[in-house]
Design a protein around this motif. Structure first.
Motif, PDB file in Angstrom:
ATOM      1  N   TYR A   1       0.810  -0.987   0.031  1.00  0.00           N
ATOM      2  CA  TYR A   1      -0.185   0.477   0.114  1.00  0.00           C
ATOM      3  C   TYR A   1       1.079   1.166  -0.298  1.00  0.00           C
ATOM      4  O   TYR A   1       0.369   2.193  -0.091  1.00  0.00           O
TER       5      TYR A   1
ATOM      6  N   SER B   1      -4.647   4.616  -1.975  1.00  0.00           N
ATOM      7  CA  SER B   1      -4.581   3.534  -1.127  1.00  0.00           C
ATOM      8  C   SER B   1      -5.535   3.578  -0.048  1.00  0.00           C
ATOM      9  O   SER B   1      -5.814   1.946   0.629  1.00  0.00           O
ATOM     10  N   ASP B   2      -6.094   4.131   0.399  1.00  0.00           N
ATOM     11  CA  ASP B   2      -6.543   3.642   1.814  1.00  0.00           C
ATOM     12  C   ASP B   2      -8.240   3.388   0.778  1.00  0.00           C
ATOM     13  O   ASP B   2      -8.644   3.216   1.719  1.00  0.00           O
TER      14      ASP B   2
ATOM     15  N   SER C   1      -8.626  -4.212   4.580  1.00  0.00           N
ATOM     16  CA  SER C   1      -6.926  -4.925   5.733  1.00  0.00           C
ATOM     17  C   SER C   1      -6.186  -4.324   4.648  1.00  0.00           C
ATOM     18  O   SER C   1      -6.503  -3.862   3.234  1.00  0.00           O
ATOM     19  N   ASN C   2      -5.007  -3.253   5.279  1.00  0.00           N
ATOM     20  CA  ASN C   2      -3.884  -3.134   4.576  1.00  0.00           C
ATOM     21  C   ASN C   2      -3.026  -4.088   4.043  1.00  0.00           C
ATOM     22  O   ASN C   2      -1.773  -3.625   3.219  1.00  0.00           O
ATOM     23  N   LYS C   3      -3.148  -5.531   3.375  1.00  0.00           N
ATOM     24  CA  LYS C   3      -2.150  -5.604   3.597  1.00  0.00           C
ATOM     25  C   LYS C   3      -2.788  -7.026   1.832  1.00  0.00           C
ATOM     26  O   LYS C   3      -2.041  -7.744   1.548  1.00  0.00           O
ATOM     27  N   TRP C   4      -3.439  -5.879   1.294  1.00  0.00           N
ATOM     28  CA  TRP C   4      -3.598  -6.330  -0.146  1.00  0.00           C
ATOM     29  C   TRP C   4      -2.361  -5.625  -0.648  1.00  0.00           C
ATOM     30  O   TRP C   4      -1.142  -5.358  -0.895  1.00  0.00           O
TER      31      TRP C   4
ATOM     32  N   THR D   1      -7.656   0.379   1.018  1.00  0.00           N
ATOM     33  CA  THR D   1      -7.757  -0.797   1.931  1.00  0.00           C
ATOM     34  C   THR D   1      -9.286  -1.024   2.755  1.00  0.00           C
ATOM     35  O   THR D   1      -9.121  -2.254   3.633  1.00  0.00           O
TER      36      THR D   1
END
Length: 655
Positions: A386, A420-421, A429-432, A424
């Motif tokens: 991200y 990016s937010d 999740s921010n693991k994308w 997310t």
């Protein structure tokens, strides 16, 4: 004796009261109540507003795009309108007696002693006959006005139109505008309103008892002259604009051409368009309503307000930003087996390219290559994806994506560029990673850019790394002043050395690729065809190019909705316009010219979307029917006729 003095004081008091009453009444009549003064003055003196000529607009070669045409407003002072030939007046201006009575009542309610507009925008032919009989119409007189006239009936969305001011316009202007004035409502008419409008004048005119002008009061000593508005020199090339609008007839889309060295816009087409002359005169309101409910939206300004997935042009930006980031170079190769199939992501390529380098990836428009480039940009930079995405997105914004470019037109949109937010939030999740939104790699994901931004990307490539803010006015007034913001050189964030392999690939795409049929003999055109996926119907045809390769003169973007292949429809249009601008001729084979010119590429319209339910109400005006629209609103889905960017994920994308 005391009785005598008492009577004396009483008499003096009465006289004093009477005197004071008379003085007070005279003060009221002469100072406070101006009705008698106005009535007296109007018998011998008339203050006539002189409206300034609005500034003309020329093309880059001095050809007229917008000029002024004289018309006249018929004014009335109700208190003086006595013993007139009502039937003759009605006949001359085309109204009936009932309408005459209504207008007189409205004018009287406004003020019996002040002039009101009785009939607007009388054409010069009617005025010539009316003027011969003005001595029969006490209390009536005419004032000169101007309306806009468009000799070639082109560039409607660029030029815009004017309309009568409303209460908000008057309030915002702090009293500059008055009821009956006109103001720029769209296009450059609105953007440059303060320069185009000029300054009103006042003429003190002597009239006799028969309402006939008898010259200026005091030889014009107290008159103020109207000052004409500043003229504008536009950057448009009229001949190229005429050809572009002709080629885009019966098609939905845009054409924008820019001179890379200056940022001046050479061609600006939003199709379908409309005849700008329909937006002037007494039928303007009816014409406006007709166009408002046209399902193909001729008043929609597509070059700056429509947002589309960019398709193949995005690969040019992707290749440049990836080189600048150091994740690929000219020698970097990836193997293309006919698609990108990595970690569950599936993205097909149009053909099997095998081992593919940077130049070949542009020439053949290899989807697989840019799938790998996107993965390296997000997943192989030693940071969470991200955060890498933010860097990737920042590189795109330097090319003018994601926000308005600042063209000198109102209503410009910035397109779409996810943060990016937003991802997310979508993925919770921010693991994308890159596989979650791999379609971004080829400009088919959550990316939308305007046709103006597309053309500006080509201008950046033509300049090898910079651009000037696109603009439509290159000179203001006699001194031909250009706004400072249009002279600023803006760096796109990629060093010049990284452009050559991309330009080589674009050159090969035209000389031996999908745009080969649109080559221009003797002019090296560097371009890129595209077929943009459209979930609402047929795909869109796109072509972006600049020419010549060295010392470029023109950068262009052609976008045709629902047309299919860019090489078939968009590339020939761009080719003809480029050659027309550079050589003032077109050498493309006639059968290709005819095919493009005669094609009708319009989506089918649902019956319920064609027109709202209407009632026709006869107005008392001669030979005129006002169409009164019902308050019902068209089905919201009719907006789908104009295809904006869709955020729907493509069926070939998997997490």
């Amino acid at each position: 004796m005391n009785s005598f003095f008492e009577r004396k004081y009483i008499i003096q008091g009465v006289i004093l009261i009477i005197a004071l009453t008379l003085v007070a009444r005279l003060f009221f009549l002469q100072i406070i109540d101006d009705s008698y003064l106005l009535s007296a003055n109007n018998n011998v003196l008339r203050k006539v507003i002189e409206y300034p000529a609005r500034g003309v607009v020329l093309d880059r070669n001095g050809e007229i795009l917008v000029q002024n045409e004289p018309v006249y407003d018929l004014m009335v002072i109700p208190k003086e309108a006595k013993n007139i030939d009502t039937l003759l007046l009605c006949k001359l201006i085309g109204i009936d007696k009932e309408n005459f009575i209504k207008r007189m009542k409205k004018a009287r309610d406004h003020s019996p002693f002040r002039a009101s507009i009785f009939e607007k925008l009388i054409p010069k032919e009617t005025f010539a006959v009316l003027q011969e009989h003005m001595d029969k119409f006490n209390g009536f007189y005419t004032i000169d006005r101007n309306i806009r006239s468009y000799p070639d009936s082109i560039a409607a969305q660029f030029l815009g139109y004017i309309q009568e001011v409303n209460d908000k316009d008057i309030e915002r202007s702090k009293g500059f505008y008055r009821s009956g004035d006109y103001i720029g409502a769209s296009g450059v008419e609105r953007s440059y309103e303060e320069l185009l409008r000029g300054t009103r004048g006042v003429k003190n005119q002597m009239v006799d008892a028969l309402n006939r002008p008898k010259g200026s009061f005091m030889d014009g000593k107290y008159d103020t002259l109207a000052i004409a508005g500043d003229g504008l020199i536009s950057s448009l090339d009229k001949e190229v604009q005429l050809l572009a609008e002709k080629l885009m007839r019966n098609k939905l889309g845009s054409v924008v051409a820019i001179e890379p060295a200056t940022g001046e816009i050479l061609t600006y087409v939003s199709s379908p368009s409309y005849n700008p002359n329909l937006m002037v005169g007494r039928e303007r309101g009816n014409n406006y309503m007709e166009m408002l409910y046209d399902p193909y939206k001729p008043m929609f300004n597509r070059p700056i307000q429509a947002s589309y997935p960019p398709g193949s042009v995005f690969k040019v930006v992707a290749a440049l930003t990836a080189q600048q980031a150091g994740v690929i170079n000219q020698q970097t190769t990836f193997y293309c087996p006919g698609g990108y199939y990595v970690n569950g992501a599936r993205m097909r390529c149009t053909h099997v390219d095998g081992s593919t380098g940077l130049v070949k990836s542009i020439q053949n428009s290899c989807n697989t290559y840019y799938g790998y480039v996107y993965a390296k940009m997000l997943d192989s930079r030693g940071m969470p994806s991200y955060k890498a995405y933010d860097l990737w997105r920042d590189g795109l914004t330097k090319f003018g994506l994601g926000s308005p470019l600042g063209i000198d037109l109102p209503g410009e949109k910035g397109g779409l560029l996810y943060t990016s937010d937003q991802y997310t939030k979508r993925f919770r999740s921010n693991k994308w990673r890159s596989t979650y939104n791999i379609s971004n790699s080829i400009g088919q994901g959550e990316i939308g850019i305007t046709p103006l931004q597309m053309a500006n990307i080509m201008a950046i490539v033509a300049n090898r790394g910079f651009y000037y803010r696109p603009h439509l006015i290159k000179g203001i007034g006699e001194e031909k002043i250009i706004k400072k913001e249009f002279t600023e050189k803006i760096w796109a964030g990629v060093d010049a050395k990284y452009y050559e392999p991309v330009i080589e690939g674009m050159s090969l795409a035209v000389s031996s690729g999908t745009a080969a049929a649109s080559r221009i003999p003797g002019i090296e055109m560097c371009g890129k065809t595209g077929t943009v996926q459209n979930p609402h119907g047929e795909n869109h045809a796109v072509f972006f190019a600049f020419a010549p390769r060295e010392n470029p003169k023109i950068a262009i973007a052609v976008f045709i909705e629902n047309a299919g292949y860019g090489g078939t429809w968009a590339a020939p249009i761009a080719s003809m316009l480029i050659e027309k601008y550079i050589r003032d001729t077109v050498s493309l084979p006639k059968h290709i010219q005819d095919r493009v010119l005669n094609a009708v590429i319009l989506p089918k319209v649902k019956t319920k979307d064609v027109k709202p339910e209407v009632k026709e109400k006869k107005d008392s005006t001669k030979n005129k029917t006002n169409t009164v629209k019902k308050a019902t609103v068209l089905d919201k889905n009719r907006n789908n006729l104009v295809v904006h960017h869709s955020q729907v994920r493509r069926n070939y994308e998997q997490r």
